[in-house]
Design an enzyme around this catalytic site. Sequence first.
Site, PDB file in Angstrom:
ATOM      1  N   HIS A 103       0.622  -0.714   0.159  1.00 52.51           N
ATOM      2  CA  HIS A 103      -0.078  -0.391   0.143  1.00 52.51           C
ATOM      3  C   HIS A 103       0.649   1.054   0.044  1.00 52.51           C
ATOM      4  CE1 HIS A 103      -2.811  -2.525   1.891  1.00 52.51           C
ATOM      5  NE2 HIS A 103      -3.250  -2.147   1.566  1.00 52.51           N
ATOM      6  N   ASP A 106       2.070   2.176   3.174  1.00 48.83           N
ATOM      7  CA  ASP A 106       2.953   1.078   3.915  1.00 48.83           C
ATOM      8  C   ASP A 106       4.243   1.293   3.823  1.00 48.83           C
ATOM      9  OD1 ASP A 106       0.759  -0.059   4.481  1.00 48.83           O
ATOM     10  OD2 ASP A 106       1.367  -1.333   2.790  1.00 48.83           O
ATOM     11  N   ASP A 298      -4.703 -13.738  -2.112  1.00 45.99           N
ATOM     12  CA  ASP A 298      -4.386 -13.497  -0.645  1.00 45.99           C
ATOM     13  C   ASP A 298      -3.297 -14.652  -0.004  1.00 45.99           C
ATOM     14  OD1 ASP A 298      -3.728 -10.999  -2.321  1.00 45.99           O
ATOM     15  OD2 ASP A 298      -4.440 -10.016  -0.470  1.00 45.99           O
TER      16      ASP A 298
HETATM   17  C1  XLS Z   1      -7.547  -6.429   4.405  1.00 41.00           C
HETATM   18  C2  XLS Z   1      -6.629  -6.816   2.804  1.00 41.00           C
HETATM   19  C3  XLS Z   1      -5.765  -5.775   3.234  1.00 41.00           C
HETATM   20  C4  XLS Z   1      -5.408  -5.677   1.104  1.00 41.00           C
HETATM   21  C5  XLS Z   1      -5.044  -4.902   0.834  1.00 41.00           C
HETATM   22  O1  XLS Z   1      -8.203  -7.559   5.273  1.00 41.00           O
HETATM   23  O2  XLS Z   1      -6.752  -8.483   2.976  1.00 41.00           O
HETATM   24  O3  XLS Z   1      -4.472  -6.499   3.372  1.00 41.00           O
HETATM   25  O4  XLS Z   1      -5.247  -7.528   0.792  1.00 41.00           O
HETATM   26  O5  XLS Z   1      -5.730  -3.374   0.768  1.00 41.00           O
HETATM   27 NI    NI Z   2      -5.899  -9.368   1.531  1.00 40.38          NI
END
Ligand code: XLS
Ligand code: NI
Length: 439
Positions: A103, A106, A298
């Site tokens: 992000h 970050d 993810d």
């Molecule tokens: C939060 C999300 C975040 C996204 C990116 O729960 O998983 O980390 O992947 O903003």
């Molecule tokens: Ni995520």
Amino acid sequence: MPNQQAFPDLPTVRYEGPDSKNPLAFRHYNPDEEIEGRSMRDHLRFSVVYWHTFRGALSDPFGAGTAIRPWDDGSNSVENACRRVRVAFEFMEKLGAPYYAFHDRDVAPEGATIKESNANLDAVAEVLKEEQERTGIRLLWGTACLFTNPRFLHGAATSCNADVFAYAAAQVKKAMEVTHALGGEGYTFWGGREGYSTLLNTDVKRELDHLGQFLQMAVDYKRKIGFTGQFYIEPKPKEPTKHQYDSDAAACLNFLREHNLLEHFKLNIETNHATLAGHTMEHELEIALAADALGSIDANMGDTLLGWDTDQFPTDIYQTTQVMLRVLKMGGFTTGGLNFDAKVRRESFEPMDLAYAHIAGMDAFARGLKIAAAIRADGRLEDFVKDRYASWDDGIGKRIESGEADLSSLERYILEKGEAEPNRSGRQEFLENLINEFL
Ligand code: XLS
Ligand code: NI
Ligand code: NI
């Protein structure tokens, strides 16, 4: 701290095979090994997330952060942020992760004004670029943090405050430019606080329309700057809000379709978000796949006994097998990858825990990949499913699928036949046992 010294106890992690007892070696992830005609590196496309791994202090709602990060002076300075970049790349290089994700906030500190924040981001992006060039590590995707700063307390694109919408738009514009400049292969929109805490104060229709406009502006700007990376939406049902508009894959697909955005987006599916939505990860992947909209993953896992997004490192081989079955079914990732949106437990506070965690996740997915490929090579599972739908391959089924049937012709057919063919067993337990054969 000069380069290559933040993780003195971490060697370059290498594949040593299943019998190795070295906790700093891979037992299954063998990057160059070919599976179904593609290297494991290219199948898995591992990505390290900047937020949890390099910014997570390991705090929880009941206690302060516990993480020991000797390279980090705890300040909000650009200098500290740049040093952190070198550390992150040292870590990722030793680990052999080909990608990372961040992000805007970050990697670089937020300033007093957006102008200052943009300048900070530009300064840090210079170092990111240098390190990318030095190591060959690439950016899987970038994103904007539209949820941490208090200005986003009512959401960003779905805020009741138009100025906040404008602020968020400015932030996405910049984050997209930086992602583009760093050669990012994608850009993710996770709903942050796009949702509501109570319907008593919420105009749902207006908020959803604003979100549609916001994403359309992003699509337009993407074209304008010639950014060709893939846009992703990441479903999540709740947390921090009571209800997030992008609650699950089906809700996201419907939203995108309704707002004429479907062709511009794919989904980034997160395991722990699937389970928070009351689905399995494989359900979410199948729904995305069925719409030809599975983009990226993810990779993490939740804890069935804890009701929140615990973002644990994925170590459940049954689960990684299920995920890799879908990735192989899709024909592999194109722009996406396995992005470890995962954090070590608060009790795992030493720098080396970051290495153990990633090695565990990478090996669990490598093993899942091998198992999934073996299941596919065996063919019994696929044959079973194909056979289960055999009644659609000719006769009446084929006529229905090809659009030649209507209610009247089907009535005639069944009047003549009297009763439908008897059903066959679903054989669930047989199939579960079949999967276990490969584990
Ligand atoms: C939060 C999300 C975040 C996204 C990116 O729960 O998983 O980390 O992947 O903003
Ligand atoms: Ni995520
Ligand atoms: Ni999450």
